[in-house]
Motif scaffolding. Structure first.
Motif, PDB file in Angstrom:
ATOM      1  N   ASP A  89     -24.072  13.572 -10.673  1.00 20.70           N
ATOM      2  CA  ASP A  89     -24.321  14.990 -10.872  1.00 20.70           C
ATOM      3  C   ASP A  89     -25.802  15.323 -11.036  1.00 20.70           C
ATOM      4  O   ASP A  89     -26.148  16.484 -11.294  1.00 20.70           O
ATOM      5  N   HIS A  91     -27.011   9.501 -12.140  1.00 18.56           N
ATOM      6  CA  HIS A  91     -25.643  10.021 -12.236  1.00 18.56           C
ATOM      7  C   HIS A  91     -25.357  10.811 -10.961  1.00 18.56           C
ATOM      8  O   HIS A  91     -26.262  11.410 -10.370  1.00 18.56           O
ATOM      9  N   PHE A 130     -32.845   8.125 -15.498  1.00 17.97           N
ATOM     10  CA  PHE A 130     -31.656   8.919 -15.211  1.00 17.97           C
ATOM     11  C   PHE A 130     -30.983   8.428 -13.931  1.00 17.97           C
ATOM     12  O   PHE A 130     -31.655   8.122 -12.936  1.00 17.97           O
ATOM     13  N   ILE A 167     -23.074  15.738 -19.404  1.00 18.50           N
ATOM     14  CA  ILE A 167     -23.006  14.735 -18.334  1.00 18.50           C
ATOM     15  C   ILE A 167     -23.034  13.374 -19.018  1.00 18.50           C
ATOM     16  O   ILE A 167     -24.055  12.954 -19.561  1.00 18.50           O
ATOM     17  N   THR A 174     -29.838  19.148 -11.952  1.00 18.85           N
ATOM     18  CA  THR A 174     -28.410  19.108 -11.657  1.00 18.85           C
ATOM     19  C   THR A 174     -28.177  19.610 -10.236  1.00 18.85           C
ATOM     20  O   THR A 174     -29.084  20.153  -9.589  1.00 18.85           O
ATOM     21  N   SER A 182     -25.834  10.624 -23.181  1.00 24.59           N
ATOM     22  CA  SER A 182     -25.252  11.695 -22.380  1.00 24.59           C
ATOM     23  C   SER A 182     -26.219  12.868 -22.388  1.00 24.59           C
ATOM     24  O   SER A 182     -26.968  13.068 -23.351  1.00 24.59           O
ATOM     25  N   ALA A 233     -25.591   9.472 -18.621  1.00 26.43           N
ATOM     26  CA  ALA A 233     -26.431   9.793 -17.466  1.00 26.43           C
ATOM     27  C   ALA A 233     -27.856   9.275 -17.608  1.00 26.43           C
ATOM     28  O   ALA A 233     -28.643   9.362 -16.664  1.00 26.43           O
TER      29      ALA A 233
END
Length: 264
Positions: free
Chosen positions: A256, A254, A252, A229, A166, A220, A232
């Motif tokens: 974030d 995203h 993955f 998230i 993250t 998620s 993602a």
């Protein structure tokens, strides 16, 4: 490369890193034969069966299958009042498709009197991809839409150390290798084993389909502190044969999350 998208020669954004120019209008059409047998079914009734199809490549759009009118079940077509105009092809007329009690409005369109530059469209028609329940490319059922012959997917095993974190440094996954998937016009993606994921993957309602990879299931990402998230990660549990190497692996992407891959 894809012809009409992703920086291909008939796309709207031709890359500057080239030593050639393609003479022609900003919006281009190219019709190429697609001689494999293609069939379409509605409620179990074959409404299109052709070995004389052609793919129309048009700037900014995915290729569209045009077939001789006689390769459609014209006895199932009904006139429609719908018309549209394309400055590059001409005036399109539409017909609805009736199979039993089911009517698919404006399922078929054609250019009976195309503009001179596209005169080769005369006598051809399009069955909207979404108008049929099932499509077949020879005997294989089509996933999503007919594949673009200029689009490809390549998969490579990689031993690079893949991490997913993250923005504030929480570890989501840590993998010693995986599969690097390259796809025409798109960024490379890394698919890693599920056992390398430390966060919790919660099934999402989101689903997507890709003609080259199959049906994707989304997840998620639930972090240890409870943060979620959404959508993602995704996985192809039953990918197409050409993408079998990513079966049940996880990818993955995203805003974030940060995905890195470093040589070991």
């Amino acid at each position: 490369m894809a012809l009409t998208m992703f920086g291909g020669p008939l796309s709207r954004k031709v890359p500057e890193t080239r030593t050639f120019t393609v003479e022609g209008p900003a919006h281009s059409l190219l019709l190429e034969p697609f001689t494999r047998r293609v069939r379409a079914e509605v409620d179990g009734v074959t409404v299109l069966d052709t070995t004389r199809g052609a793919l129309l490549f048009e700037t900014g759009l995915p290729p569209q299958l045009y077939v001789p009118e006689e390769d459609l079940r014209t006895d199932l077509l009904e006139p429609s009042d719908t018309t549209t105009h394309c400055p590059f092809k001409g005036d399109a007329t539409y017909r609805s498709l009736r199979v039993g009690d089911r009517v698919v409005p404006d399922a078929v369109w054609a250019y009976p009197d195309p503009i001179p530059e596209s005169s080769w469209l005369a006598g051809l028609a399009v069955l909207a991809p979404e108008a049929a329940d099932r499509w077949f490319d020879e005997d294989d059922e089509v996933i999503g839409r007919l594949p673009d012959p200029y689009h490809r997917v390549s998969l490579r095993h990689t031993s690079r150390h893949v991490t997913v974190t993250t923005a504030d440094g929480v570890s989501v996954a840590d993998a010693k290798g995986g599969i690097l998937l390259g796809e025409t016009g798109l960024v490379d993606r890394l698919y890693i084993p599920r056992e390398s994921v430390s966060a919790t993957l919660e099934p999402s309602e989101k689903r997507t389909v890709c003609p080259y990879k199959g049906y994707a299931t989304y997840y998620s990402v639930r972090l240890p502190d409870g943060r979620l998230i959404p959508d993602a990660a995704w996985s192809y549990e039953t990918p197409t044969d050409e993408s079998r190497a990513i079966e049940d692996l996880v990818c993955f992407a995203h805003d974030d999350l940060t995905v890195t891959a470093e040589p070991v």
